[in-house]
Design an enzyme around this catalytic site. Structure first.
Site, PDB file in Angstrom:
ATOM      1  N   GLU A   1      -6.722  -3.504   2.911  1.00 49.60           N
ATOM      2  CA  GLU A   1      -7.959  -4.038   3.501  1.00 49.60           C
ATOM      3  C   GLU A   1      -9.146  -3.204   3.058  1.00 49.60           C
ATOM      4  OE1 GLU A   1      -7.104  -6.095   7.880  1.00 49.60           O
ATOM      5  OE2 GLU A   1      -8.119  -4.162   7.765  1.00 49.60           O
ATOM      6  N   LEU A   2      -8.967  -1.909   3.093  1.00 47.29           N
ATOM      7  CA  LEU A   2     -10.038  -0.984   2.738  1.00 47.29           C
ATOM      8  C   LEU A   2     -10.451  -1.178   1.278  1.00 47.29           C
ATOM      9  CD1 LEU A   2     -11.690   1.294   4.090  1.00 47.29           C
ATOM     10  CD2 LEU A   2     -10.092   2.920   3.082  1.00 47.29           C
TER      11      LEU A   2
END
Length: 1036
Positions: free
Chosen positions: A80-81
């Site tokens: 996600e990051l």
């Protein structure tokens, strides 16, 4: 900023660390501030990002990364990051890191425990050096951004508040200064947020409903300011927008087809930002907007054609569209299928004062020397936001002297701007009939506060009027409110309604519908200038100069044959009637005349239409001769009429519900015709000091409340209704309570306080009666006992100086709540606890065949000062807990007894009640109970009220049944073994634990299924209601 963002915020987090703590509060606050956030509740997480999640990150304006201890344990979070960093670089997405219980440097350098967890994740997922490098770079990149660290804030709430404010700034959503003066706007926004339900994909229509001037438009504009960014198109449609189009079709039918096409064309031009869109069919809105996410606000709607033309169907608009409709007419909303409706409430008194001060002083509270003046103005405005705005703005910068000179003018008139706004509401009433009903309520309401809706219907009943439907329509238009079955109208609407009536014929008051101005009334009554147009006269004598007298012309009412409402308040001696006065119109529905000066009504008066008769403190000796027809009479109030010697024949007043005769000290008896009043609900004859007898052999079917307090000559217990629920007989000469009181099956409150002649309370028939159990037990089953809620009601015997208390306590009737006077515990109670730290030896009880115990309990309560206000509910609360225990300490809890009391006497008060306890049925087969522990809890907020001691007696007569089939639970003798009492006190609350021995050899295999239903709790809303009645009676 791109207009294609679907979400304001995308939160990235490790669920196990923050979902149920920080994140839940954070998301709730986002919702409250109308900040849209993506929520991943339904996405199943794995090692690779779901396509929906990737798209959600791209569609979000801001990414909030919540770093926590286990964030790096999830490959999902780390991926996600990566996506967030990519969007930051390529789409200019804003990123805000939050370091939740973790050092930012540990994230930045992947060190400490965070670093260890990160390394473990890399190994467990077999990541290459290149992939690990991307993760490290992303962590360092985001951790280098200035973010929020909880250790810098004193609490989490403050942290969340600051983060939200930061988000608002970054979204350019700082609240508009246009609404700075509108105190309380955030509360309205929060309530609307829940109705709008922005997370839903559906198209939703929401209504904002309320009276004129209450702030509906302000709320809608604030919403538009907050929400516009979330929609592809938005529009605010006000009255000017509609009027501009209607001007071109002046004289056309309100449903004109071309006018609808024109409305739709202008509407689409505004929404789509394109000039001069031409529409040739009514489906054009759906054609153009069915794929558009739009926000539509329609303000001050009063025409259903507009609603149908512009937002006729939800299918016309794209998913997630929101339509907000603002109106004074609820029916316009419900008729269009809008059921998500926010009814805008008036602000509280505190909030209204703060609103007013913002307008008048540009601060939240009044300066010194303006406190009382500000409160007076707010009271006059009735807390209506429009009134607060107009009056506050007009007083801004004015000195104290100006305020003082201005306030009398507020009492006598309505500000022009306020009147103009409110007048729209009146003019918007569709029918003349409904307008007439509005004027009636506006003019009567000042004098008849909180009229019950049933009385309103009778008072306003006219041959051709549909009062019920009219009241419904006025309610839907926010002109009146129905609350607790009473009609309410805002004070400014009342004032506007009265002004409409007076302005109709200001120079000839005798032609007005209602007369309420004291000068106008004096002119009409003294000069005999009334006309058939006058429907009501409402006079407050206090408004007449104190040196003036009002001499009513002998024929004053003959010229007003349609007079329906006559009310004279606060009349002392200044209103004079000529001896030849002989006429009151038969059209009267309300006749209320304080201190009526005549000895009898005019001989020709025929009150056939009378609904309410109020003649308090009158000089009447009798009302009229014979049995007049009174088919409409609901209430007769003659309180304080000290010369009244007889009540007329009421046999034909069959709809009478309330009869007030309190203080009629010349009244000796009631007529037998009262026996025909089967709808009589309330009878108050308190302080009829010469009343000697009441009719006997009658049973008023509906009588609920009977008050004969301070009827000092009354010696016989009243027997006029076996259905009465509250019976007040204090300060009477009654000597005995007869046995048949036991047949008063609905009696919940009996007040015999200060009956100095009372010597004996006959034993009634309210016994516990055993019912046959469906199971064949060898012993009686306590769970099959039929127990009415009250057997003996709440009874007050305080200051009955001749009453034999010991004999009373020996009775086998079951006590609900009994109050007695006394400073010491009666000898009847064998087990006592005294003092704040003491012990008491209690003998074990004989063996019983079943674990069941019934107790009579007494508390000795002192009050060193009387209650400050008789309107307080109670002085204290009592709670008695019980545990059945075996020899090993195993126990079964029982439902607690709870009760409330009022210690009116400054000396001692004895509070006596019966209760019974039995264990949970599932515990009986498992445990062999041999004793019970009782815990007594006394609580009182008033430090002058305290518990001196309490005691119990174990009752022998557990059930009224054959002793051969039931082993009685009997009281302990003095020679039994000793048990211990623990007594403690803390912060004004006294707790006592009392152990009683009880041995049982019962072998229950089953008990009735209704055990829990049979548990007795002595404090319910019903009993509270009767204690409130008790307070009212005592105060009177």
């Amino acid at each position: 900023m791109s207009c294609n963002w679907l979400y304001d915020v995308f939160p990235s987090f490790r669920g196990e660390d923050v979902r149920r703590s920080f994140l839940s509060h954070f998301l709730k606050e986002l919702d409250r501030k109308l900040i849209s956030a993506f929520k991943d509740n339904k996405i199943e997480k794995g090692q690779t990002l779901d396509p929906v999640l990737k798209q959600a990150i791209k569609d979000s304006r801001i990414a909030i990364v919540i770093f926590s201890e286990n964030y790096a344990s999830s490959a999902w979070c780390l991926n996600e990051l990566l996506e967030i960093v990519k969007c930051k670089d390529e789409l200019n997405q804003l990123v805000i890191p939050i370091f939740y219980n973790i050092d930012p440097s540990h994230v930045r350098k992947q060190s400490g425990d965070f670093g260890k967890i990160f390394t473990k994740t890399c190994l467990s997922h077999n990541k290459t050096e290149a992939e690990i490098g991307l993760w490290r770079k992303a962590l360092t990149n985001v951790a280098n951004i200035v973010g929020s660290h909880p250790q810098k804030w004193e609490n989490e709430a403050k942290l969340i508040e600051d983060i939200i404010n930061d988000i608002l700034v970054k979204l350019s959503l700082t609240p508009s200064k246009d609404f700075d003066d509108y105190v309380g706007i955030e509360a309205h926004i929060a309530r609307m947020s829940s109705l709008l339900h922005l997370e839903s994909k559906e198209v939703r229509m929401v209504g904002i409903w309320g009276s004129s001037g209450i702030g509906k438009t302000t709320i809608a504009r604030a919403l538009l300011s907050r929400l516009s960014r979330l929609f592809q198109g938005r529009i605010f449609i006000d009255r000017a927008f509609i009027s501009k189009i209607k001007v071109d079709y002046r004289g056309a039918n309100t449903d004109d087809y071309n006018m609808r096409l024109s409305l739709q064309g202008n509407f689409l031009s505004e929404v789509l930002g394109t000039r001069n869109i031409k529409v040739d069919h009514l489906g054009a809105v759906g054609d153009r907007l069915k794929n558009q996410k739009v926000l539509i606000v329609i303000d001050d709607l009063d025409d259903k054609m507009v609603l149908e033309a512009l937002v006729g169907q939800t299918q016309w608009f794209g998913c997630e569209s929101r339509i907000i409709v603002i109106t004074k007419d609820r029916h316009l909303l419900t008729g269009h299928g809008i059921h998500h409706i926010y009814e805008v409430p008036l602000p509280s008194g505190k909030l209204a004062l703060e609103m007013f001060c913002q307008y008048a002083f540009k601060q939240n509270s009044p300066p010194k020397d303006f406190e009382n003046l500000a409160v007076e103005v707010v009271r006059h405005a009735g807390s209506l936001p429009l009134g607060l705005n107009v009056l506050g703005s007009s007083l801004w910068g004015r000195d104290n002297k100006y305020w003082i000179e201005m306030i009398p003018g507020l009492r006598n008139g309505l500000d022009g701007k306020i009147e103009k706004t409110l007048r729209f509401s009146y003019d918007g009433i569709d029918s003349e009939e409904d307008q007439a009903i509005f004027r009636h309520i506006a003019c009567l309401f000042k004098f008849l506060y909180r009229i019950h809706i049933d009385d309103v219907k009778l008072l306003l009943a006219v041959r051709d009027w549909s009062v019920c439907n009219g009241l419904q329509r006025l309610t839907e238009k926010s002109l009146i409110h129905l609350k607790y079955d009473c009609v309410e109208m805002h004070c400014l609407l009342q004032e506007m309604g009265r002004k409409i009536v007076r302005d109709y014929s200001i120079d000839e008051p005798g032609k007005q519908e209602f007369l309420f101005d004291s000068k106008d009334i004096c002119d009409v009554l003294t000069e005999n200038t009334g006309t058939k147009k006058v429907l009501g006269i409402l006079l407050n004598i206090d408004e007449i100069d104190e040196y003036d007298e009002l001499c009513v012309h002998e024929s004053a009412f003959k010229k007003m044959p349609n007079l329906r409402f006559l009310k004279v308040d606060k009349n002392e001696v200044r209103l004079q009637l000529d001896k030849s006065f002989d006429y009151l119109p038969p059209s009267l529905k309300l006749l209320s005349w304080d201190n009526y000066p005549m000895r009898c009504f005019p001989s020709k008066f025929r009150p056939i239409n009378l609904v309410i008769l109020e003649m308090s403190r009158s000089k009447l000796e009798k009302l009229w001769e014979g049995d007049l027809s009174l088919p409409c009479l609901k209430e007769m109030d003659l309180r304080g009429s000290e010369d009244l010697k007889e009540i007329p024949d009421l046999s034909r007043a069959t709809n009478l519900k309330r009869l007030y005769l309190c203080g009629c000290c010349s009244l000796v008896e009631l007529p037998s015709s009262i026996g025909n009043l089967n709808k009589l609900y309330w009878l108050d004859m308190s302080e009829c000091t010469n009343l000697e007898t009441l009719p006997s052999g009658i049973n008023l079917q509906s009588l609920y409340f009977l008050n004969l307090s301070r009827c000092s000559q009354l010696k016989s217990f009243p027997d006029i209704s076996r259905n009465v629920s509250a019976l007040y007989l204090s300060h009477t000469a009654i000597e005995e309570i007869p046995w048949w009181v036991g047949n008063f099956k609905r009696l919940h409150m009996l007040d015999m306080k200060s009956c100095s002649m009372l010597k004996y309370a006959s034993k009634g028939e309210r016994q516990w009666k055993q019912t046959k159990s469906p199971l064949n037990y060898q012993v009686a089953n306590p769970w099959s006992v039929s127990l009415p809620y009250y057997f003996v009601p709440q009874v007050d015997f305080r200051k009955c100086i001749n009453l034999d208390i010991e004999a009373l306590l020996q009775q086998q009737s079951v006590f609900g709540q009994v109050m007695l006077s006394g400073e010491e515990m009666p000898l009847y109670f064998t087990h006592k606890a005294k003092g704040t730290s003491s012990s008491l030896t209690i003998p074990l009880l004989p063996i019983s065949t079943y674990p069941f115990i019934r107790l009579r309990v007494c508390a000795v309560i002192f009050n060193t000062s009387l209650p400050i206000s008789c309107f307080l509910f109670d002085d204290g609360d009592i709670k008695l807990n019980c545990q059945f225990k075996d020899r090993l300490g195993n126990h079964s809890d029982c439902s607690a007894y709870q009760g409330s009391f009022i210690a009116f006497e400054e000396s001692g008060n004895l509070y006596v009640f019966d209760t019974c306890f039995y264990p949970e049925k599932e515990d009986i087969a498992k445990l062999n109970f041999d004793h019970v522990d009782l815990q007594f809890h006394f609580d009182c907020d008033d430090p002058s009220c305290y518990l001196k001691e309490w005691g119990i007696r174990v009752l022998e007569d557990q059930l009224d049944c054959d002793p051969n089939t039931l082993s009685h639970v009997s009281e302990a003798g003095e020679d039994k073994t000793v048990s211990e009492i623990e007594y403690s006190q803390e912060l004004g609350t006294q707790n006592t634990v009392l152990s009683l021995g009880l041995s049982s050899s019962s072998t229950f295999e089953d008990v009735g299924d209704d055990v829990n239903k049979r548990k007795r709790n002595s404090e319910t809303e019903e009993s509270r209601h009767f204690w409130n009645l008790k307070m009212q009676s005592t105060c009177s």
